[in-house]
Write an enzyme that holds these catalytic residues in place. Structure first.
Site, short mmCIF file in Angstrom:
data_model
loop_
_atom_site.label_atom_id
_atom_site.label_comp_id
_atom_site.label_asym_id
_atom_site.label_seq_id
_atom_site.Cartn_x
_atom_site.Cartn_y
_atom_site.Cartn_z
N GLY A 1 29.10 -0.93 13.33
CA GLY A 1 29.56 -1.84 12.29
C GLY A 1 29.97 -1.08 11.03
O GLY A 1 30.47 0.04 11.08
N SER A 2 29.71 -1.69 9.89
CA SER A 2 30.19 -1.13 8.62
C SER A 2 29.50 0.17 8.22
O SER A 2 29.94 0.84 7.28
CB SER A 2 30.02 -2.17 7.51
OG SER A 2 30.84 -3.29 7.76
N THR A 3 28.41 0.54 8.88
CA THR A 3 27.75 1.81 8.54
C THR A 3 28.64 3.01 8.84
O THR A 3 28.38 4.12 8.36
CB THR A 3 26.41 1.97 9.28
OG1 THR A 3 26.64 1.96 10.69
CG2 THR A 3 25.45 0.85 8.92
#
Length: 612
Positions: A321-323
């Site tokens: 995801g956004s990590t």
């Protein structure tokens, strides 16, 4: 009328018989002399040894297994004196009858008998084969009082114990009875008489270190088989004690934070790669396995939908995801696709030319105009859709590859999985399909085919904190052989990710700092009463894709279809000491469900005088 005798014929017949008798006697004598020569001269040494073997036997003495400690010397795995019931085949006349009698006496059950029948073929007839381990004091006393079973004995041994029960089980692993595969794998001489070996985790990884070296004892028996003398001819060498990098206090804190959830928390020392926390939940009790797990507990583990035996820290593969956005931003900066001043307008969606589908932002109303730092802090999907499209999958792959995505980290624990860093070649090999432009977009926000483990995320975050120094993580900190001092293990291998402009790294780290401290940062809730500086990145990973016009409403979905919550971060920002990755399965928002767990672990870490 009398028959006339033929004296001459009779004498000839008698003479012939005497000759044959003498020849037979001579041949028999030669055979006897030959056999005596063979026994007394030719094979004297062999038969002398065989004769002594009936009187003298050499038996193994099992070594005591080494203990396992955390980095501060807190015990994780130890040994406890216990007693086992054994059967010696050559001394037991009727084994089936003896087993039945022991069962009626209440010392063993059908499971013990079945196990004995399975393992007896791996032992010799003069070995003491274990029938039952960890006898109760009542059973020992009952046996010693009666002492009616010939060939049955009680022997002391050290029983493996995990005093913290289920805590750290995925790191430590457990020991259990040796099976046929184990017997074939380990050194037969050194493992003669050994009943238990490491099956998972550190117990398996460092089995030979923990096991030590078996000794030998010689026993002398009389004609009736009774032992009349015994002496050790080679003393056993106790296994080495292991000191892990794990901080047991942090470990238990992380486990309590994830109680009742499926997920993982991993924290690594950014200076040397030592793993401080490696938690996977749900957890289970390793003590169940030592003497053979019960059917009830085995079924409980096997039928659980939560898969307790899966070490999510190294085997759980999730969309990051956004990590992943800080690494994608860095790749774009280093490759010159964007600069620190590049800006993108975010209306809440992104469209490719000649493609009907809209790629929505998590914030449907949009973020307005954002630059690199804003896009990281606010986790703007549109900025990264646009960046990934400009880069293309080939450059995106090249930019993420140095962070070790798609490969195992090489940590010293068995079972690690490497995840997927997708590329054109990967898709062609695994899907036999071409790569599509839209797949590049979702790869740029850590979705689609891309998967990583929590450990990989923690190591990659540590590499960001170190400005490109990526260190191989490790769990074994030091060892101590019996009678020796504690010795640290070799330093972990490390490599430097090539840097074109150090300012690019600083800009990305600033974006992660703003995630925590900026008014619109997705992790801004964490900076309340924060006593150390923190850079981080929140993430929410979709389990399945939504159509462009669909809205994600968690309450309308079954739990296993809800988004995963993620957070990665490091602290302090200058001279970082610790990097952390958190994933909570199907929990929803990373900023509300994963980030607070990371803060709770980091708070405890920095409360210690050692880290202030």
């Amino acid at each position: 009328m009398n028959k006339i005798s033929n004296i001459k014929l009779e004498n000839r017949i008698f003479s012939n018989r005497m000759v044959w008798a003498l020849i037979f006697i001579l041949l028999l004598t030669l055979v006897l002399i030959s056999r005596l020569f063979n026994l007394q001269i030719s094979h004297y040494d062999y038969y002398t040894e065989e004769s002594l073997g009936n009187q003298m036997r050499t038996l193994p003495i099992t070594s005591t297994r080494g203990k396992i400690f955390d980095r501060y010397g807190k015990i994780i795995a130890t040994n406890q004196l216990a007693y086992k019931l054994t059967l010696t085949p050559e001394k037991t006349k009727d084994i089936p009858a003896t087993l039945l009698a022991l069962k009626k006496f209440g010392l063993i059950n059908d499971k013990n008998i079945a196990t004995f029948e399975t393992i007896k073929k791996h032992y010799k007839k003069f070995h003491n084969i274990p029938l039952k381990h960890k006898l109760s004091e009542k059973q020992v006393a009952k046996f010693l009082v009666s002492n009616q079973f010939i060939g049955i004995d009680i022997e002391p041994y050290f029983h493996r114990v995990y005093p913290n029960n289920d805590s750290s089980v995925h790191v430590t692993g457990y020991v259990s009875r040796m099976n046929k595969k184990d017997k074939a794998f380990y050194n037969k001489k050194n493992y003669a008489g050994t009943s238990f070996v490491g099956k998972t985790g550190i117990e398996k990884q460092y089995e030979t270190l923990l096991h030590g070296k078996n000794g030998k004892k010689q026993i002398e028996r009389n004609a009736t088989g009774r032992v009349i003398n015994s002496k050790n001819i080679q003393e056993p060498e106790q296994g080495s004690d292991l000191y892990l990098s794990i901080d047991l206090a942090l470990q238990k804190k992380a486990e309590s934070l994830l109680k009742g959830k499926r997920g993982s928390i991993v924290a690594v020392d950014t200076t040397n790669g030592e793993v401080l926390v490696m938690v996977s939940t749900p957890i289970y009790n390793p003590n169940w396995f030592v003497n053979g797990i019960s059917h009830k507990n085995y079924n409980k583990l096997q039928t659980s939908k939560d898969i307790p035996q899966l070490n999510r820290a190294i085997q759980g593969l999730y969309p990051p995801g956004s990590t992943i956005k800080p690494m994608v931003a860095l790749a774009g900066l280093e490759q010159g696709v964007i600069t620190a001043h590049s800006k993108v307008y975010c209306p809440g969606f992104f469209k490719l030319s000649n493609v009907k589908r809209k790629f929505n932002d998590w914030k449907r109303s949009g973020h307005g105009v954002v630059d690199v730092k804003d896009s990281i802090a606010q986790s703007c999907d549109i900025f990264f859709y646009d960046l990934a499209d400009k880069m293309g999958i080939d450059d995106l792959y090249d930019g993420l590859k140095p962070f070790n995505f798609g490969k195992i980290t090489g940590i010293d624990i068995p079972g690690e999985r490497g995840g997927i860093l997708p590329s054109r070649a990967w898709k062609k090999i695994n899907k036999d399909e071409p790569w599509y432009r839209g797949e590049t977009l979702i790869t740029g926000i850590g979705q689609g085919f891309m998967t990583t483990s929590p450990l990989q995320l923690a190591v990659a975050t540590a590499a960001l904190a170190n400005k490109g120094v990526i260190i191989q993580p490790k769990l074994l900190k030091s060892t101590q052989a019996p009678g020796d001092s504690i010795k640290n293990t070799a330093k972990s291998p490390q490599k430097q990710i090539p840097i074109k402009d150090i300012h690019n790294w600083e800009d990305v780290i600033e974006g992660m700092r703003q995630t925590i401290y900026a008014p619109q940062g997705t992790g801004r809730r964490l900076n309340k009463n924060l006593k150390y500086t923190l850079a981080g990145k929140t993430g929410t990973a979709q389990v399945f894709g939504l159509d462009a016009e669909e809205q994600y409403i968690a309450a309308n979905l079954k739990e296993h279809l809800r988004d995963h919550a993620l957070f990665t971060g490091f602290a302090p920002i200058k001279n970082p000491k610790i990097a952390i990755a958190v994933i909570v399965e199907n929990a929803g928002s990373g900023s509300t469900k994963a980030a607070p767990l990371a803060k709770a672990v980091l708070d405890l870490y920095f409360e210690r005088p050692l880290h202030k």
